[in-house]
Design a protein around this motif. Sequence first.
Motif, PDB file in Angstrom:
ATOM      1  N   ARG A  48       0.684  -1.111  -0.097  1.00  0.00           N
ATOM      2  CA  ARG A  48      -0.005  -0.014   0.063  1.00  0.00           C
ATOM      3  C   ARG A  48       1.026   1.225   0.013  1.00  0.00           C
ATOM      4  O   ARG A  48       0.728   2.308  -0.510  1.00  0.00           O
ATOM      5  CB  ARG A  48      -0.944  -0.056   1.144  1.00  0.00           C
ATOM      6  CG  ARG A  48      -1.993  -1.235   1.031  1.00  0.00           C
ATOM      7  CD  ARG A  48      -3.030  -1.062   2.282  1.00  0.00           C
ATOM      8  NE  ARG A  48      -3.921   0.292   1.807  1.00  0.00           N
ATOM      9  CZ  ARG A  48      -4.356   1.059   2.487  1.00  0.00           C
ATOM     10  NH1 ARG A  48      -4.317   0.911   3.751  1.00  0.00           N
ATOM     11  NH2 ARG A  48      -5.154   1.960   2.135  1.00  0.00           N
ATOM     12  N   GLU A  49       1.963   1.203   0.911  1.00  0.00           N
ATOM     13  CA  GLU A  49       2.754   2.264   0.603  1.00  0.00           C
ATOM     14  C   GLU A  49       3.568   2.604  -0.382  1.00  0.00           C
ATOM     15  O   GLU A  49       4.189   3.595  -0.799  1.00  0.00           O
ATOM     16  CB  GLU A  49       3.680   2.242   1.899  1.00  0.00           C
ATOM     17  CG  GLU A  49       3.261   2.323   3.294  1.00  0.00           C
ATOM     18  CD  GLU A  49       3.986   2.235   4.481  1.00  0.00           C
ATOM     19  OE1 GLU A  49       5.167   1.567   4.264  1.00  0.00           O
ATOM     20  OE2 GLU A  49       3.823   2.096   5.598  1.00  0.00           O
ATOM     21  N   ASN A  50       4.026   1.597  -1.323  1.00  0.00           N
ATOM     22  CA  ASN A  50       4.945   1.787  -2.465  1.00  0.00           C
ATOM     23  C   ASN A  50       4.464   1.661  -3.667  1.00  0.00           C
ATOM     24  O   ASN A  50       4.997   1.780  -4.811  1.00  0.00           O
ATOM     25  CB  ASN A  50       6.164   0.540  -1.960  1.00  0.00           C
ATOM     26  CG  ASN A  50       6.938   0.911  -1.010  1.00  0.00           C
ATOM     27  OD1 ASN A  50       7.633   2.005  -0.820  1.00  0.00           O
ATOM     28  ND2 ASN A  50       6.614   0.334   0.188  1.00  0.00           N
ATOM     29  N   LEU A  51       3.088   1.077  -3.834  1.00  0.00           N
ATOM     30  CA  LEU A  51       2.556   0.889  -5.253  1.00  0.00           C
ATOM     31  C   LEU A  51       2.087   2.444  -5.730  1.00  0.00           C
ATOM     32  O   LEU A  51       1.864   3.240  -4.910  1.00  0.00           O
ATOM     33  CB  LEU A  51       1.396   0.017  -5.154  1.00  0.00           C
ATOM     34  CG  LEU A  51       1.453  -1.394  -5.241  1.00  0.00           C
ATOM     35  CD1 LEU A  51       0.209  -2.257  -5.083  1.00  0.00           C
ATOM     36  CD2 LEU A  51       2.181  -1.840  -6.460  1.00  0.00           C
ATOM     37  N   ASP A  52       2.495   2.597  -7.224  1.00  0.00           N
ATOM     38  CA  ASP A  52       2.222   3.809  -7.659  1.00  0.00           C
ATOM     39  C   ASP A  52       0.612   3.828  -8.026  1.00  0.00           C
ATOM     40  O   ASP A  52       0.127   4.190  -9.229  1.00  0.00           O
ATOM     41  CB  ASP A  52       3.108   4.121  -8.829  1.00  0.00           C
ATOM     42  CG  ASP A  52       4.304   4.422  -8.339  1.00  0.00           C
ATOM     43  OD1 ASP A  52       4.597   4.582  -7.074  1.00  0.00           O
ATOM     44  OD2 ASP A  52       5.251   4.141  -9.283  1.00  0.00           O
ATOM     45  N   ALA A  53      -0.415   3.172  -7.081  1.00  0.00           N
ATOM     46  CA  ALA A  53      -1.635   2.878  -7.841  1.00  0.00           C
ATOM     47  C   ALA A  53      -2.572   3.283  -6.185  1.00  0.00           C
ATOM     48  O   ALA A  53      -1.853   2.876  -5.168  1.00  0.00           O
ATOM     49  CB  ALA A  53      -1.957   1.672  -8.290  1.00  0.00           C
ATOM     50  N   PRO A  54      -3.669   3.780  -6.300  1.00  0.00           N
ATOM     51  CA  PRO A  54      -4.556   3.551  -5.220  1.00  0.00           C
ATOM     52  C   PRO A  54      -4.825   2.117  -4.911  1.00  0.00           C
ATOM     53  O   PRO A  54      -5.091   1.416  -5.814  1.00  0.00           O
ATOM     54  CB  PRO A  54      -5.743   4.326  -5.434  1.00  0.00           C
ATOM     55  CG  PRO A  54      -5.295   5.190  -6.904  1.00  0.00           C
ATOM     56  CD  PRO A  54      -4.507   4.489  -7.479  1.00  0.00           C
ATOM     57  N   THR A  55      -4.668   2.006  -3.441  1.00  0.00           N
ATOM     58  CA  THR A  55      -5.351   0.603  -3.044  1.00  0.00           C
ATOM     59  C   THR A  55      -6.353   0.729  -1.922  1.00  0.00           C
ATOM     60  O   THR A  55      -6.427   1.904  -1.458  1.00  0.00           O
ATOM     61  CB  THR A  55      -3.880   0.135  -2.426  1.00  0.00           C
ATOM     62  OG1 THR A  55      -3.570   0.835  -1.470  1.00  0.00           O
ATOM     63  CG2 THR A  55      -2.931  -0.208  -3.399  1.00  0.00           C
ATOM     64  N   TRP A  56      -6.839  -0.595  -1.628  1.00  0.00           N
ATOM     65  CA  TRP A  56      -7.975  -0.618  -0.649  1.00  0.00           C
ATOM     66  C   TRP A  56      -7.439  -1.368   0.416  1.00  0.00           C
ATOM     67  O   TRP A  56      -6.604  -2.275   0.382  1.00  0.00           O
ATOM     68  CB  TRP A  56      -9.256  -1.264  -1.203  1.00  0.00           C
ATOM     69  CG  TRP A  56      -9.588  -0.716  -2.323  1.00  0.00           C
ATOM     70  CD1 TRP A  56      -9.297  -1.008  -3.944  1.00  0.00           C
ATOM     71  CD2 TRP A  56     -10.981  -0.083  -2.375  1.00  0.00           C
ATOM     72  NE1 TRP A  56     -10.220  -0.122  -4.470  1.00  0.00           N
ATOM     73  CE2 TRP A  56     -10.846   0.497  -3.670  1.00  0.00           C
ATOM     74  CE3 TRP A  56     -11.597   0.774  -1.589  1.00  0.00           C
ATOM     75  CZ2 TRP A  56     -11.998   1.593  -4.082  1.00  0.00           C
ATOM     76  CZ3 TRP A  56     -12.814   1.483  -1.668  1.00  0.00           C
ATOM     77  CH2 TRP A  56     -12.822   2.053  -2.963  1.00  0.00           C
ATOM     78  N   GLU A  57      -7.824  -0.816   1.622  1.00  0.00           N
ATOM     79  CA  GLU A  57      -7.517  -1.562   2.728  1.00  0.00           C
ATOM     80  C   GLU A  57      -8.020  -3.119   2.944  1.00  0.00           C
ATOM     81  O   GLU A  57      -8.922  -3.597   2.292  1.00  0.00           O
ATOM     82  CB  GLU A  57      -8.168  -0.994   4.191  1.00  0.00           C
ATOM     83  CG  GLU A  57      -7.275   0.072   4.579  1.00  0.00           C
ATOM     84  CD  GLU A  57      -7.610   0.427   6.110  1.00  0.00           C
ATOM     85  OE1 GLU A  57      -7.534  -0.366   6.892  1.00  0.00           O
ATOM     86  OE2 GLU A  57      -8.081   1.777   6.324  1.00  0.00           O
ATOM     87  N   SER A  58      -7.102  -3.967   3.452  1.00  0.00           N
ATOM     88  CA  SER A  58      -7.357  -5.281   3.152  1.00  0.00           C
ATOM     89  C   SER A  58      -7.015  -6.186   4.735  1.00  0.00           C
ATOM     90  O   SER A  58      -6.248  -5.707   5.264  1.00  0.00           O
ATOM     91  CB  SER A  58      -6.555  -5.847   2.091  1.00  0.00           C
ATOM     92  OG  SER A  58      -6.592  -7.541   2.086  1.00  0.00           O
ATOM     93  N   GLY A  59      -7.705  -7.180   4.886  1.00  0.00           N
ATOM     94  CA  GLY A  59      -7.466  -7.791   6.120  1.00  0.00           C
ATOM     95  C   GLY A  59      -6.862  -9.332   5.570  1.00  0.00           C
ATOM     96  O   GLY A  59      -6.582 -10.327   6.618  1.00  0.00           O
ATOM     97  N   GLY A  60      -6.825  -9.557   4.406  1.00  0.00           N
ATOM     98  CA  GLY A  60      -6.215 -10.719   3.727  1.00  0.00           C
ATOM     99  C   GLY A  60      -5.085 -10.866   3.503  1.00  0.00           C
ATOM    100  O   GLY A  60      -4.237  -9.923   3.990  1.00  0.00           O
ATOM    101  N   ASN A  61      -4.640 -11.719   2.729  1.00  0.00           N
ATOM    102  CA  ASN A  61      -3.218 -11.862   2.344  1.00  0.00           C
ATOM    103  C   ASN A  61      -2.925 -11.541   0.873  1.00  0.00           C
ATOM    104  O   ASN A  61      -2.328 -11.695   0.241  1.00  0.00           O
ATOM    105  CB  ASN A  61      -2.835 -13.334   2.166  1.00  0.00           C
ATOM    106  CG  ASN A  61      -3.334 -14.184   1.237  1.00  0.00           C
ATOM    107  OD1 ASN A  61      -4.568 -13.930   0.715  1.00  0.00           O
ATOM    108  ND2 ASN A  61      -2.899 -15.189   0.655  1.00  0.00           N
ATOM    109  N   PHE A  62      -3.719 -10.263   0.531  1.00  0.00           N
ATOM    110  CA  PHE A  62      -3.671  -9.646  -0.895  1.00  0.00           C
ATOM    111  C   PHE A  62      -3.883  -8.033  -0.469  1.00  0.00           C
ATOM    112  O   PHE A  62      -4.458  -7.544   0.203  1.00  0.00           O
ATOM    113  CB  PHE A  62      -4.587 -10.487  -1.895  1.00  0.00           C
ATOM    114  CG  PHE A  62      -6.258  -9.859  -1.528  1.00  0.00           C
ATOM    115  CD1 PHE A  62      -6.783  -9.112  -1.748  1.00  0.00           C
ATOM    116  CD2 PHE A  62      -6.695 -11.156  -0.702  1.00  0.00           C
ATOM    117  CE1 PHE A  62      -8.163  -8.811  -1.522  1.00  0.00           C
ATOM    118  CE2 PHE A  62      -7.858 -10.798  -0.495  1.00  0.00           C
ATOM    119  CZ  PHE A  62      -8.730  -9.650  -0.835  1.00  0.00           C
ATOM    120  N   VAL A  63      -3.711  -7.280  -1.590  1.00  0.00           N
ATOM    121  CA  VAL A  63      -4.091  -5.750  -1.836  1.00  0.00           C
ATOM    122  C   VAL A  63      -4.875  -5.829  -3.099  1.00  0.00           C
ATOM    123  O   VAL A  63      -4.174  -6.431  -4.194  1.00  0.00           O
ATOM    124  CB  VAL A  63      -2.928  -5.006  -1.771  1.00  0.00           C
ATOM    125  CG1 VAL A  63      -3.123  -3.619  -2.000  1.00  0.00           C
ATOM    126  CG2 VAL A  63      -1.922  -4.922  -0.130  1.00  0.00           C
TER     127      VAL A  63
END
Length: 91
Positions: free
Chosen positions: A17-32
């Motif tokens: 989430r901090e390093n992708l050059d794209a908006p991300t969604w919060e996740s509680g799983g093993n993926f973003v």
Amino acid sequence: HLERAVETARWAREYLRENLDAPTWESGGNFVLAEVGEAGAVAEATQRRGVIVRDCSSFGLPGHVRITCGTDSETDRAIEAVNAVLAEVQA
């Protein structure tokens, strides 16, 4: 083993989430979940770079890909590939 796997996923989610050059969604799983524009094209381009991400078009999210959390080196490689593809698409 379980505690280590959970901690690795927690770290990788935040790092993605901090390093992708794209908006991300919060996740509680093993993926973003990342908003990348044309998900199919991004998924194909990252695969050519040796990194597989999931095109989420079949989930009704044609502009998003799912990036699974991995080890430190796998996560760095995924970020590098996705960011490079996004830079090419935006150029």
